[in-house]
Design a protein around this motif. Structure first.
Motif, PDB file in Angstrom:
ATOM      1  N   LEU A 150       0.826  -1.207   0.000  1.00  0.00           N
ATOM      2  CA  LEU A 150       0.000   0.000   0.000  1.00  0.00           C
ATOM      3  C   LEU A 150       0.861   1.259   0.000  1.00  0.00           C
ATOM      4  N   GLN A 151       2.057   1.174   0.556  1.00  0.00           N
ATOM      5  CA  GLN A 151       2.922   2.343   0.606  1.00  0.00           C
ATOM      6  C   GLN A 151       3.498   2.699  -0.759  1.00  0.00           C
ATOM      7  N   GLY A 152       3.344   1.810  -1.735  1.00  0.00           N
ATOM      8  CA  GLY A 152       3.809   2.111  -3.082  1.00  0.00           C
ATOM      9  C   GLY A 152       3.153   3.346  -3.679  1.00  0.00           C
ATOM     10  N   ARG A 153       1.987   3.725  -3.125  1.00  0.00           N
ATOM     11  CA  ARG A 153       1.305   4.914  -3.632  1.00  0.00           C
ATOM     12  C   ARG A 153       2.079   6.194  -3.363  1.00  0.00           C
ATOM     13  N   MET A 154       3.032   6.143  -2.411  1.00  0.00           N
ATOM     14  CA  MET A 154       3.838   7.332  -2.111  1.00  0.00           C
ATOM     15  C   MET A 154       4.985   7.532  -3.088  1.00  0.00           C
ATOM     16  N   LEU A 155       5.334   6.510  -3.840  1.00  0.00           N
ATOM     17  CA  LEU A 155       6.521   6.593  -4.691  1.00  0.00           C
ATOM     18  C   LEU A 155       6.490   7.750  -5.686  1.00  0.00           C
ATOM     19  N   PRO A 156       5.378   7.998  -6.399  1.00  0.00           N
ATOM     20  CA  PRO A 156       5.388   9.111  -7.349  1.00  0.00           C
ATOM     21  C   PRO A 156       5.726  10.449  -6.701  1.00  0.00           C
ATOM     22  N   LEU A 157       5.303  10.648  -5.457  1.00  0.00           N
ATOM     23  CA  LEU A 157       5.597  11.907  -4.783  1.00  0.00           C
ATOM     24  C   LEU A 157       7.091  12.070  -4.523  1.00  0.00           C
ATOM     25  N   LEU A 158       7.777  10.953  -4.299  1.00  0.00           N
ATOM     26  CA  LEU A 158       9.208  11.035  -4.023  1.00  0.00           C
ATOM     27  C   LEU A 158      10.027  11.256  -5.292  1.00  0.00           C
ATOM     28  N   ALA A 159       9.416  11.044  -6.445  1.00  0.00           N
ATOM     29  CA  ALA A 159      10.141  11.136  -7.710  1.00  0.00           C
ATOM     30  C   ALA A 159      10.073  12.524  -8.329  1.00  0.00           C
ATOM     31  N   ILE A 160       9.246  13.410  -7.797  1.00  0.00           N
ATOM     32  CA  ILE A 160       9.098  14.737  -8.383  1.00  0.00           C
ATOM     33  C   ILE A 160       9.779  15.775  -7.496  1.00  0.00           C
ATOM     34  N   PRO A 161      10.171  16.924  -8.085  1.00  0.00           N
ATOM     35  CA  PRO A 161      10.785  17.979  -7.278  1.00  0.00           C
ATOM     36  C   PRO A 161       9.859  18.400  -6.138  1.00  0.00           C
ATOM     37  N   ARG A 162      10.436  18.568  -4.958  1.00  0.00           N
ATOM     38  CA  ARG A 162       9.702  18.971  -3.764  1.00  0.00           C
ATOM     39  C   ARG A 162       8.633  17.951  -3.367  1.00  0.00           C
ATOM     40  N   GLY A 163       8.704  16.767  -3.948  1.00  0.00           N
ATOM     41  CA  GLY A 163       7.704  15.748  -3.629  1.00  0.00           C
ATOM     42  C   GLY A 163       7.734  15.322  -2.178  1.00  0.00           C
ATOM     43  N   GLU A 164       8.950  15.327  -1.591  1.00  0.00           N
ATOM     44  CA  GLU A 164       9.069  14.942  -0.188  1.00  0.00           C
ATOM     45  C   GLU A 164       8.276  15.895   0.703  1.00  0.00           C
ATOM     46  N   ARG A 165       8.369  17.187   0.412  1.00  0.00           N
ATOM     47  CA  ARG A 165       7.622  18.165   1.214  1.00  0.00           C
ATOM     48  C   ARG A 165       6.126  18.017   1.003  1.00  0.00           C
ATOM     49  N   LEU A 166       5.743  17.727  -0.234  1.00  0.00           N
ATOM     50  CA  LEU A 166       4.324  17.561  -0.521  1.00  0.00           C
ATOM     51  C   LEU A 166       3.762  16.344   0.208  1.00  0.00           C
ATOM     52  N   ALA A 167       4.514  15.261   0.187  1.00  0.00           N
ATOM     53  CA  ALA A 167       4.059  14.056   0.880  1.00  0.00           C
ATOM     54  C   ALA A 167       3.947  14.304   2.377  1.00  0.00           C
ATOM     55  N   ALA A 168       4.932  15.004   2.940  1.00  0.00           N
ATOM     56  CA  ALA A 168       4.872  15.321   4.365  1.00  0.00           C
ATOM     57  C   ALA A 168       3.685  16.223   4.671  1.00  0.00           C
ATOM     58  N   TRP A 169       3.433  17.203   3.803  1.00  0.00           N
ATOM     59  CA  TRP A 169       2.273  18.091   4.002  1.00  0.00           C
ATOM     60  C   TRP A 169       0.972  17.308   3.968  1.00  0.00           C
ATOM     61  N   ARG A 170       0.861  16.374   3.030  1.00  0.00           N
ATOM     62  CA  ARG A 170      -0.361  15.585   2.928  1.00  0.00           C
ATOM     63  C   ARG A 170      -0.568  14.727   4.167  1.00  0.00           C
ATOM     64  N   LEU A 171       0.495  14.125   4.675  1.00  0.00           N
ATOM     65  CA  LEU A 171       0.377  13.324   5.896  1.00  0.00           C
ATOM     66  C   LEU A 171      -0.089  14.181   7.063  1.00  0.00           C
ATOM     67  N   ALA A 172       0.437  15.394   7.134  1.00  0.00           N
ATOM     68  CA  ALA A 172       0.107  16.265   8.259  1.00  0.00           C
ATOM     69  C   ALA A 172      -1.337  16.749   8.222  1.00  0.00           C
ATOM     70  N   GLN A 173      -1.991  16.658   7.053  1.00  0.00           N
ATOM     71  CA  GLN A 173      -3.368  17.125   6.936  1.00  0.00           C
ATOM     72  C   GLN A 173      -4.396  16.094   7.385  1.00  0.00           C
ATOM     73  N   VAL A 174      -3.990  14.838   7.543  1.00  0.00           N
ATOM     74  CA  VAL A 174      -4.937  13.784   7.897  1.00  0.00           C
ATOM     75  C   VAL A 174      -5.233  13.853   9.394  1.00  0.00           C
ATOM     76  N   ALA A 175      -6.510  13.900   9.749  1.00  0.00           N
ATOM     77  CA  ALA A 175      -6.902  13.966  11.153  1.00  0.00           C
ATOM     78  C   ALA A 175      -6.414  12.726  11.900  1.00  0.00           C
ATOM     79  N   PRO A 176      -6.007  12.873  13.159  1.00  0.00           N
ATOM     80  CA  PRO A 176      -5.480  11.722  13.912  1.00  0.00           C
ATOM     81  C   PRO A 176      -6.432  10.534  13.946  1.00  0.00           C
ATOM     82  N   GLU A 177      -7.730  10.784  14.100  1.00  0.00           N
ATOM     83  CA  GLU A 177      -8.684   9.681  14.156  1.00  0.00           C
ATOM     84  C   GLU A 177      -8.719   8.912  12.843  1.00  0.00           C
ATOM     85  N   VAL A 178      -8.647   9.648  11.736  1.00  0.00           N
ATOM     86  CA  VAL A 178      -8.637   9.008  10.416  1.00  0.00           C
ATOM     87  C   VAL A 178      -7.333   8.255  10.208  1.00  0.00           C
TER      88      VAL A 178
END
Length: 324
Positions: A154-182
C-alpha cells in the motif's frame, strides 16, 4: 531454512492487556533516545532489544515483551524522529542501525536477543550483519527487506511523490493534513488483517500516540525521509557493491526466526520466506489471516515461536523445559 517450532501455550503468562511499559529519556550522541523497559519476571533472563517499524514506536512491543518477560529482560527503543525520540540527522537503514548499535554499546547489555518488525527488521539484519558480536538471536517479523514490485505494498502509492521535485515536502504536508482519528484507522486497517484481535485499550493507545505525532512538527518529514531511505536501500540491494541488505542477510550467523503474515499489505508476502532462505540458520513461521504486525495481532503465537527458537538454541528457557 526449517519450520519454526511452537512451544506450548501454557508456558506463557495468562492473558492480560498490560499498559505501555514505563520509559525514560536517554541522551545518546547529543540527542534524546526514548527507551521503554520490560523487566524480567524470573531470574536468569537474557537481555533483549525490540526495534519498531516505519511510523511505529516502542509501544508496538508491549504485549510480546510481557509474554516473554519470564525469559527475556526487554528494552524497546523509539528510533530517531519516531515515538518520543528526538529527530535524527539521517533517516537511512545504516543510520538507524548505527543508533541501535550505539544503544546496545551504551547500555552494556550486549549481546542481545534482537527483535525487528518491518523497517526494524531491515535495521536488525544490518546490525546482525555488521556487528555479530552484539546479537545472540534474531527475530524478524514481516521484515522490510528489499522487493521491487511496489504494487504489492500500500505504501507504493507514495513513490510518485518522491520522484518529483519537492515531492518529499508535498508528501509530508499531505500526511500532516490527515486527522489523527482518520490516520489511526487507516494505519490499523493497513497493518492488521483481523481488527477484532485488537482490543479497545490498544486502539485508544494507538490513537493517543498518533495525536502526539500530529503535534510533533518533525514527524511527517521523518516518516517521508525514512520511507525514501528505505526505498533507496531496496534499489541498492540489486546493484553491485557492499550496500545490499540481501548480501548482509546472507552473512548473519545468529540463529534467526522469521515470521510473516500471509495477509500482509505493506511488505510483499514473498519477502519473509525469501529472508528465511537467505539467512543461514533460520526458521520460518508463516501465519494465515495475519497482517503486517503479528506481534500486535497474534502475540501469543509469536511468543510461542520465540520460545521455540530459544529452546532450540539453548538460551534462556531451561525453566520452560522443566515446566513442560
Amino acid at each position: 531454512m526449517k519450520r519454526a517450532t511452537l512451544r506450548p501455550d501454557h508456558l506463557l503468562p495468562e492473558h492480560s492487556v498490560p499498559p505501555p511499559w514505563p520509559g525514560r529519556e536517554v541522551r545518546l550522541e547529543g540527542t534524546v533516545t526514548y527507551v521503554r523497559d520490560t523487566p524480567a519476571t524470573a531470574p536468569g533472563a537474557e537481555p533483549a532489544l525490540y526495534v519498531h517499524g516505519l511510523g511505529g514506536s516502542s509501544q508496538n512491543w508491549t504485549d510480546l515483551a510481557y509474554l516473554l518477560a519470564d525469559h527475556l529482560d526487554g528494552q524497546a527503543i523509539d528510533l530517531p524522529g519516531f515515538g518520543r525520540s528526538e529527530p535524527g540527522r539521517r533517516y537511512t537503514v545504516p543510520a538507524f542501525a548505527d543508533r541501535v548499535i550505539r544503544w546496545i554499546e551504551h547500555s552494556g547489555r550486549g549481546p542481545v536477543h534482537l527483535f525487528g518488525n518491518s523497517l526494524g527488521g531491515a535495521i536488525s539484519v544490518h546490525v546482525a550483519g555488521v556487528r555479530p558480536d552484539l546479537v545472540r538471536s534474531l527475530t524478524l517479523i514481516s521484515p522490510a527487506l528489499p522487493f521491487l514490485d511496489f504494487r504489492r505494498s500500500l505504501q507504493g502509492r507514495m513513490l510518485p511523490l518522491l520522484a518529483i521535485p519537492r515531492g518529499e515536502r508535498l508528501a509530508a504536508w499531505r500526511l500532516a493534513q490527515v486527522a489523527p482519528e482518520v490516520m489511526a484507522q487507516q494505519v490499523m486497517e493497513a497493518s492488521v488483517a483481523d481488527l477484532s484481535r485488537i482490543c479497545d485499550q490498544r486502539r485508544e493507545e494507538a490513537l493517543e500516540e498518533i495525536r502526539a505525532r500530529h503535534e510533533a512538527t518533525h514527524h511527517a518529514a521523518a516518516y517521508v525521509r525514512t520511507f525514501r531511505g528505505l526505498v533507496s536501500s531496496f534499489l541498492r540491494s540489486y546493484l553491485p557493491g557492499s550496500g545490499s541488505l540481501w548480501r548482509l542477510a546472507g552473512t548473519v550467523g545468529a540463529p534467526t526466526l522469521v515470521v510473516g503474515g500471509r495477509a500482509d499489505r505493506l511488505v510483499d508476502v514473498r519477502v519473509a520466506p525469501q529472508t528465511a532462505r537467505v539467512v543461514p540458520d533460520s526458521r520460518l513461521l508463516m501465519l494465515d489471516g495475519v497482517g503486517h504486525v503479528a506481534q500486535l495481532e497474534v502475540p501469543r503465537l509469536v511468543a510461542r515461536a520465540v520460545l521455540g527458537l530459544l529452546a532450540e538454541t539453548g538460551d534462556a528457557v531451561k525453566r520452560s523445559d522443566m515446566a513442560g
